[in-house]
Design an enzyme around this catalytic site. Structure first.
Site, PDB file in Angstrom:
ATOM      1  CG  ASP A  27      -1.773   1.189   1.521  1.00  0.00           C
ATOM      2  OD1 ASP A  27      -2.480   1.611   0.593  1.00  0.00           O
ATOM      3  OD2 ASP A  27      -1.585   1.950   2.537  1.00  0.00           O
ATOM      4  CG  LEU A  28       1.805   5.686  -2.060  1.00  0.00           C
ATOM      5  CD1 LEU A  28       3.404   5.385  -2.037  1.00  0.00           C
ATOM      6  CD2 LEU A  28       1.388   6.389  -3.173  1.00  0.00           C
ATOM      7  CG  ASP A  29      -1.853   7.371   0.307  1.00  0.00           C
ATOM      8  OD1 ASP A  29      -0.715   8.167   0.204  1.00  0.00           O
ATOM      9  OD2 ASP A  29      -2.666   7.607  -0.215  1.00  0.00           O
ATOM     10  CB  THR A  48       0.678  10.580   1.684  1.00  0.00           C
ATOM     11  OG1 THR A  48       0.915   9.293   1.340  1.00  0.00           O
ATOM     12  CG2 THR A  48       1.777  11.320   0.820  1.00  0.00           C
ATOM     13  CE  LYS A  98      -4.450   6.349   8.991  1.00  0.00           C
ATOM     14  NZ  LYS A  98      -3.734   5.748   9.805  1.00  0.00           N
ATOM     15  N   GLY A  99      -7.586   4.078   3.040  1.00  0.00           N
ATOM     16  CA  GLY A  99      -7.472   3.162   2.204  1.00  0.00           C
ATOM     17  C   GLY A  99      -8.560   2.991   1.227  1.00  0.00           C
ATOM     18  CB  ILE A 100     -12.399   3.537   1.500  1.00  0.00           C
ATOM     19  CG1 ILE A 100     -12.528   4.889   2.279  1.00  0.00           C
ATOM     20  CG2 ILE A 100     -12.332   2.386   2.511  1.00  0.00           C
ATOM     21  CD1 ILE A 100     -13.723   4.944   3.001  1.00  0.00           C
ATOM     22  NE  ARG A 104      -9.476  11.837  -5.122  1.00  0.00           N
ATOM     23  CZ  ARG A 104      -8.883  12.125  -6.189  1.00  0.00           C
ATOM     24  NH1 ARG A 104      -9.397  13.150  -6.952  1.00  0.00           N
ATOM     25  NH2 ARG A 104      -7.663  11.594  -6.592  1.00  0.00           N
ATOM     26  CB  SER A 130      -1.847   2.659  -3.866  1.00  0.00           C
ATOM     27  OG  SER A 130      -2.283   3.980  -3.439  1.00  0.00           O
ATOM     28  CB  ALA A 131      -7.298   3.101  -2.768  1.00  0.00           C
ATOM     29  CB  SER A 132      -3.773   7.022  -4.000  1.00  0.00           C
ATOM     30  OG  SER A 132      -3.371   8.467  -4.311  1.00  0.00           O
ATOM     31  CG  ASN A 191      -3.510  12.407  -6.213  1.00  0.00           C
ATOM     32  OD1 ASN A 191      -3.265  12.869  -7.155  1.00  0.00           O
ATOM     33  ND2 ASN A 191      -4.230  12.334  -5.029  1.00  0.00           N
ATOM     34  CE  LYS A 204      -5.685  -0.703  -1.083  1.00  0.00           C
ATOM     35  NZ  LYS A 204      -4.535   0.065  -0.245  1.00  0.00           N
ATOM     36  CD  GLU A 223      -3.637  -1.433   2.978  1.00  0.00           C
ATOM     37  OE1 GLU A 223      -4.067  -1.361   1.776  1.00  0.00           O
ATOM     38  OE2 GLU A 223      -4.074  -0.836   3.746  1.00  0.00           O
ATOM     39  CG  ASP A 224      -2.055   2.802   6.205  1.00  0.00           C
ATOM     40  OD1 ASP A 224      -2.379   2.456   5.366  1.00  0.00           O
ATOM     41  OD2 ASP A 224      -2.061   3.970   6.559  1.00  0.00           O
TER      42      ASP A 224
HETATM   43  P1  B16 Z   1      -6.714   9.824  -3.817  1.00  0.00           P
HETATM   44  P2  B16 Z   1      -3.708   3.821  -0.077  1.00  0.00           P
HETATM   45  C1  B16 Z   1      -5.617   5.471  -0.243  1.00  0.00           C
HETATM   46  O1  B16 Z   1      -4.380   5.295  -0.392  1.00  0.00           O
HETATM   47  C2  B16 Z   1      -5.586   6.399   1.082  1.00  0.00           C
HETATM   48  O2  B16 Z   1      -5.344   5.785   2.018  1.00  0.00           O
HETATM   49  C3  B16 Z   1      -7.024   7.133   1.197  1.00  0.00           C
HETATM   50  O3  B16 Z   1      -7.087   7.968   2.358  1.00  0.00           O
HETATM   51  C4  B16 Z   1      -7.393   7.850  -0.092  1.00  0.00           C
HETATM   52  O4  B16 Z   1      -8.885   7.966   0.132  1.00  0.00           O
HETATM   53  C5  B16 Z   1      -7.447   6.942  -1.126  1.00  0.00           C
HETATM   54  O5  B16 Z   1      -5.958   6.334  -1.478  1.00  0.00           O
HETATM   55  C6  B16 Z   1      -7.577   7.620  -2.417  1.00  0.00           C
HETATM   56  O6  B16 Z   1      -6.816   8.794  -2.569  1.00  0.00           O
HETATM   57  O7  B16 Z   1      -7.639  10.812  -3.507  1.00  0.00           O
HETATM   58  O8  B16 Z   1      -5.220  10.375  -3.924  1.00  0.00           O
HETATM   59  O9  B16 Z   1      -6.987   9.107  -5.177  1.00  0.00           O
HETATM   60  O10 B16 Z   1      -3.811   3.692   1.212  1.00  0.00           O
HETATM   61  O11 B16 Z   1      -4.590   2.778  -0.826  1.00  0.00           O
HETATM   62  O12 B16 Z   1      -2.307   4.252  -0.825  1.00  0.00           O
HETATM   63 MG    MG Z   2      -2.759   3.289   3.142  1.00  0.00          MG
END
Ligand code: B16
Ligand code: MG
Length: 212
Positions: free
Chosen positions: A9-11, A17, A45-47, A49, A116-118, A120, A147, A171-172
């Site tokens: 996982d990233l964040d 972040t 966290k992890g879900i 946006r 990662s769900a992000s 970014n 997730k 994972e966090d």
């Molecule tokens: P974004 P991860 C997740 O990243 C974050 O934990 C979560 O807080 C955020 O809502 C999600 O990415 C979406 O991120 O807005 O940048 O697309 O923990 O899966 O790396």
């Molecule tokens: Mg995370």
């Protein structure tokens, strides 16, 4: 060696972040006029946006107040706050032990993937100069199901041709640990047992982890 792949996982795992996501959501909550604590942020966290926005609005008792279009605007507003924080991100913010673990994995021929769900995620990997370590990258632009659905992790394993039971997920978030367990992968929780009760192992950072 039992494991053939580590999926990260990233964040909150590779880089802190997670705190910038929290600050971004808090800034939005402040503007909308309700409080939002770090403990409440655990559930976001992890879900994705949009799922995080829905939860936040529920916490502020405002979920019925906005149209879908207005919600898109609120999510874009939070993302802009987040990107403002991330634009200041420095290589030193990589969490302890990440590069050392990646180097050890390369030597042992264990694949490295991102789950990662992000949306970014690539930008952040580039900013931290760690993108080239990855054999496969799954980010929020690639998955259809967020997730706790396991797709974000199974996609990497499938593409790399590795059985799920030979993958370790770092994972966090509770949603991410649940996703890893549903896929039949080993789940290493980065954080505390209280926040991540379903994890197979708990480390305070990836630097603490050993393949033994
Ligand atoms: P974004 P991860 C997740 O990243 C974050 O934990 C979560 O807080 C955020 O809502 C999600 O990415 C979406 O991120 O807005 O940048 O697309 O923990 O899966 O790396
Ligand atoms: Mg995370």
């Amino acid at each position: 060696m039992k494991y053939q792949c580590g999926i990260f996982d990233l964040d909150g795992v590779l880089v802190d972040t997670a705190k910038y996501h929290y600050l971004g959501w808090k800034k939005l909550a402040d503007r909308l006029g309700f409080s939002f604590t770090e403990q409440q942020n655990e559930a976001l966290k992890g879900i994705s946006r949009m799922a995080a926005l829905d939860l936040l609005l529920k916490m502020g008792d405002m979920n019925e107040k906005f149209s879908e279009e207005e919600k898109e605007e609120l999510a874009a507003e939070k993302n802009q706050y987040y990107l403002d924080f991330v634009s200041q991100l420095k290589e030193e913010e990589l969490l302890p032990g990440v590069t050392e673990l990646f180097e050890r994995m390369k030597q042992a021929n264990i694949k490295i993937a991102l789950g990662s769900a992000s949306k970014n995620a690539r930008l952040i990997l580039e900013r931290l100069h760690i993108k080239d370590y990855f054999d496969f990258i799954v980010d929020g632009t690639l998955v259809k199901k967020a997730k706790p659905d396991p797709e974000v992790f199974t996609l990497s394993a499938d593409r790399l041709g590795i059985p799920y039971e030979k993958c370790v997920v770092f994972e966090d978030s509770a949603a991410g640990i649940q996703a890893a367990k549903t896929a039949g992968m080993t789940a290493v929780g980065i954080g505390t047992r209280k926040n991540l009760p379903m994890a197979d192992y708990i480390c305070s950072n990836v630097g603490e982890f050993t393949w033994q």
